[in-house]
Design an enzyme around this catalytic site. Structure first.
Site, PDB file in Angstrom:
ATOM      1  N   LYS A 119       0.716  -1.373   0.152  1.00  0.00           N
ATOM      2  CA  LYS A 119      -0.096   0.017   0.114  1.00  0.00           C
ATOM      3  C   LYS A 119       0.783   1.138  -0.130  1.00  0.00           C
ATOM      4  O   LYS A 119       0.413   2.205  -0.523  1.00  0.00           O
ATOM      5  CB  LYS A 119      -1.041   0.065   1.139  1.00  0.00           C
ATOM      6  CG  LYS A 119      -1.983  -0.928   0.927  1.00  0.00           C
ATOM      7  CD  LYS A 119      -3.515  -0.566   1.693  1.00  0.00           C
ATOM      8  CE  LYS A 119      -4.359  -1.540   1.543  1.00  0.00           C
ATOM      9  NZ  LYS A 119      -5.646  -1.534   1.966  1.00  0.00           N
ATOM     10  N   LYS A 201      -6.114  -9.425  -9.175  1.00  0.00           N
ATOM     11  CA  LYS A 201      -7.247  -9.874  -8.713  1.00  0.00           C
ATOM     12  C   LYS A 201      -8.299  -8.665  -8.761  1.00  0.00           C
ATOM     13  O   LYS A 201      -7.983  -7.597  -8.942  1.00  0.00           O
ATOM     14  CB  LYS A 201      -6.923  -9.910  -7.079  1.00  0.00           C
ATOM     15  CG  LYS A 201      -8.160 -10.339  -6.246  1.00  0.00           C
ATOM     16  CD  LYS A 201      -7.774 -10.359  -4.688  1.00  0.00           C
ATOM     17  CE  LYS A 201      -8.126  -8.963  -4.168  1.00  0.00           C
ATOM     18  NZ  LYS A 201      -8.273  -9.106  -2.735  1.00  0.00           N
ATOM     19  N   LYS A 204     -12.179  -3.898  -5.349  1.00  0.00           N
ATOM     20  CA  LYS A 204     -12.890  -2.493  -5.430  1.00  0.00           C
ATOM     21  C   LYS A 204     -12.339  -1.226  -5.360  1.00  0.00           C
ATOM     22  O   LYS A 204     -12.931  -0.383  -5.888  1.00  0.00           O
ATOM     23  CB  LYS A 204     -13.958  -2.826  -4.349  1.00  0.00           C
ATOM     24  CG  LYS A 204     -13.188  -2.652  -2.713  1.00  0.00           C
ATOM     25  CD  LYS A 204     -14.130  -3.014  -1.773  1.00  0.00           C
ATOM     26  CE  LYS A 204     -13.773  -3.716  -0.574  1.00  0.00           C
ATOM     27  NZ  LYS A 204     -12.776  -3.276   0.107  1.00  0.00           N
TER      28      LYS A 204
HETATM   29  P1  ATP Z   1      -9.292  -2.978  -1.661  1.00  0.00           P
HETATM   30  O1  ATP Z   1      -9.327  -2.910  -3.303  1.00  0.00           O
HETATM   31  O2  ATP Z   1     -10.110  -1.855  -0.912  1.00  0.00           O
HETATM   32  O3  ATP Z   1      -7.989  -3.244  -0.980  1.00  0.00           O
HETATM   33  P2  ATP Z   1     -10.272  -5.629  -1.995  1.00  0.00           P
HETATM   34  O4  ATP Z   1     -11.301  -5.485  -3.144  1.00  0.00           O
HETATM   35  O5  ATP Z   1      -8.977  -6.269  -2.671  1.00  0.00           O
HETATM   36  O6  ATP Z   1      -9.880  -4.245  -1.415  1.00  0.00           O
HETATM   37  P3  ATP Z   1     -10.898  -6.796   0.503  1.00  0.00           P
HETATM   38  O7  ATP Z   1     -11.743  -5.853   1.329  1.00  0.00           O
HETATM   39  O8  ATP Z   1      -9.559  -6.878   1.070  1.00  0.00           O
HETATM   40  O9  ATP Z   1     -11.102  -6.342  -1.096  1.00  0.00           O
HETATM   41  O10 ATP Z   1     -11.409  -8.318   0.564  1.00  0.00           O
HETATM   42  C1  ATP Z   1     -12.394  -8.693   1.472  1.00  0.00           C
HETATM   43  C2  ATP Z   1     -12.336 -10.007   1.314  1.00  0.00           C
HETATM   44  O11 ATP Z   1     -12.913 -10.450   0.276  1.00  0.00           O
HETATM   45  C3  ATP Z   1     -10.993 -10.894   1.512  1.00  0.00           C
HETATM   46  O12 ATP Z   1     -11.324 -11.884   2.359  1.00  0.00           O
HETATM   47  C4  ATP Z   1     -10.786 -11.730  -0.019  1.00  0.00           C
HETATM   48  O13 ATP Z   1     -10.361 -12.760   0.112  1.00  0.00           O
HETATM   49  C5  ATP Z   1     -12.103 -11.461  -0.409  1.00  0.00           C
HETATM   50  N1  ATP Z   1     -12.040 -10.981  -1.797  1.00  0.00           N
HETATM   51  C6  ATP Z   1     -11.923  -9.874  -2.386  1.00  0.00           C
HETATM   52  N2  ATP Z   1     -11.800  -9.539  -3.629  1.00  0.00           N
HETATM   53  C7  ATP Z   1     -11.834 -10.889  -4.255  1.00  0.00           C
HETATM   54  C8  ATP Z   1     -11.650 -11.369  -5.227  1.00  0.00           C
HETATM   55  N3  ATP Z   1     -11.601 -10.579  -6.580  1.00  0.00           N
HETATM   56  N4  ATP Z   1     -11.821 -12.717  -5.738  1.00  0.00           N
HETATM   57  C9  ATP Z   1     -12.087 -13.686  -4.362  1.00  0.00           C
HETATM   58  N5  ATP Z   1     -12.111 -13.272  -3.095  1.00  0.00           N
HETATM   59  C10 ATP Z   1     -12.184 -11.756  -2.902  1.00  0.00           C
END
Ligand code: ATP
Ligand code: LTN
Length: 337
Positions: A119, A201, A204
């Site tokens: 980050k 991945k 969001k």
């Molecule tokens: P950010 O972009 O805000 O850092 P993020 O979208 O990567 O966040 P998190 O909020 O960190 O997602 O995710 C929360 C949970 O959802 C985690 O436990 C993660 O395993 C699951 N998750 C998030 N994105 C995915 C994805 N693309 N595929 C599968 N699982 C996901």
């Protein structure tokens, strides 16, 4: 609802930051599993808005995203009669415990956290202390509720390991206080990749909205995003994550939406072009997500009900969190009159 403290069901706690609208990745990788866990665990599901501000947020958007995240939790099937759904900042014990734990955490330990490194690279203009101490707040989230297990993705395992170390350290130094939580990495669940860069991945906080399928996207938007998704230059629908990450990702989505196996999908689309396949995936995903969107639209309009669910969640969470914090304060020697 029976209160958490009256029963002996094992406790689960997990959270998601309201740093964007939840995507189909969250549904596949976390939320579907959270819904199932309600059958066997006492579940605390938290909207981690205090974690979210470690990256710059617009206040109005953060408020809006917090409510949207709560509404989406409910829309996918988190049941407020069985689980506690709450906003992290509404339970003050989280930051109070974090302060105590921060005096027991080494600078070196925090420096090894890969999410901090990632980050910091992503936001070089805002490498703040909150970003650095983020895992201590996460440890507090978990330890306050004496969680037995924490469902998290791979990226959070290191934070959970730190949580376990801090709990053991506190228990050893003072006396038994915290339950040592186990990571709960679901064996079923899928990683959904970005529609535009399928080796990354779906996340969001990605600025390119065409990479993401939000849980409240309309059917038309879903179909269009999938139509425009990046694939390879061949024309064969075949599961091969290394050489065909885009097609493999679409196959995963199709599988989740229809239950068809990869073999069945390959057969169904053999000899057909990517255009046909994308259209079929688009329609299948739209159909899969429609009921979630419809429920979401109803829930988000009823602000009063949403608020009362969140207030109840915070009040109940506070009762449990207070008991743990009270013990901690006593043990570290904070005077009480
Ligand atoms: P950010 O972009 O805000 O850092 P993020 O979208 O990567 O966040 P998190 O909020 O960190 O997602 O995710 C929360 C949970 O959802 C985690 O436990 C993660 O395993 C699951 N998750 C998030 N994105 C995915 C994805 N693309 N595929 C599968 N699982 C996901
Ligand atoms: N850091 C997590 C969100 C989170 C969390 C938690 C997960 C905050 N507190 C406690 C599990 C338990 C993330 O970004 N996915």
């Amino acid at each position: 609802m029976e209160t958490m403290s009256e029963t002996r069901k094992p406790v689960i706690l997990s959270g998601i930051q309201p740093s964007g609208i939840l995507t189909v990745g969250h549904l596949a990788g976390a939320l579907n599993n959270w819904v199932k866990l309600q059958e066997t665990f006492h579940c605390y599901y938290m909207i981690a808005n205090m974690h979210a501000i470690t990256v710059k947020q617009s206040p109005a958007e953060l408020r809006q995203r917090t409510l949207e995240t709560a509404a989406l939790f409910l829309a996918v099937g988190i049941d407020p009669e069985r689980s506690l759904l709450f906003i992290q900042s509404q339970v003050p014990e989280h930051s109070q415990l974090a302060w105590v734990l921060s005096s027991m955490t080494g600078f070196g330990e925090l420096s090894r956290m890969t999410q901090f490194k990632d980050k910091s690279e992503k936001h070089p203009e805002n490498i703040n202390a909150g970003l650095f101490t983020y895992p201590i707040l996460m440890a507090s989230d978990i330890l306050l509720y004496q969680a037995d297990a924490v469902p998290v993705g791979e990226d959070q395992k290191q934070h959970l390991e730190l949580t376990r170390n801090l709990a053991q350290r506190f228990n050893y130094y003072y006396s038994d206080t915290f339950k040592i939580p186990e990571p709960y990495i679901p064996n079923v669940g899928s990683r959904i990749m970005s529609l535009q860069e399928p080796t990354k991945k779906m996340s969001k906080s990605d600025e390119n909205q065409n990479s993401l399928i939000f849980l409240n996207d309309s059917n038309e938007v879903i179909i269009n995003k999938i139509k425009r998704s990046v694939t390879d230059s061949e024309a064969e629908v075949k599961f091969d994550e290394t050489n065909k990450p885009g097609i493999s990702n679409l196959m995963t989505l199709y599988h989740l939406a229809t239950n068809a196996t990869f073999d069945e999908i390959e057969k169904e689309f053999s000899g057909k072009g990517y255009g046909d396949f994308k259209l079929a995936v688009g329609h299948a995903v739209a159909e899969w997500l429609s009921p979630v969107r419809e429920k979401y639209n109803t829930i988000i309009k009823d602000k009063k009900r949403l608020q009362s669910i969140l207030i109840y969640g915070a009040e109940e969470a506070h009762k449990v969190a207070f008991r743990t914090l009270d013990k901690v304060y006593k043990k570290v020697g904070f005077i009480r009159f």
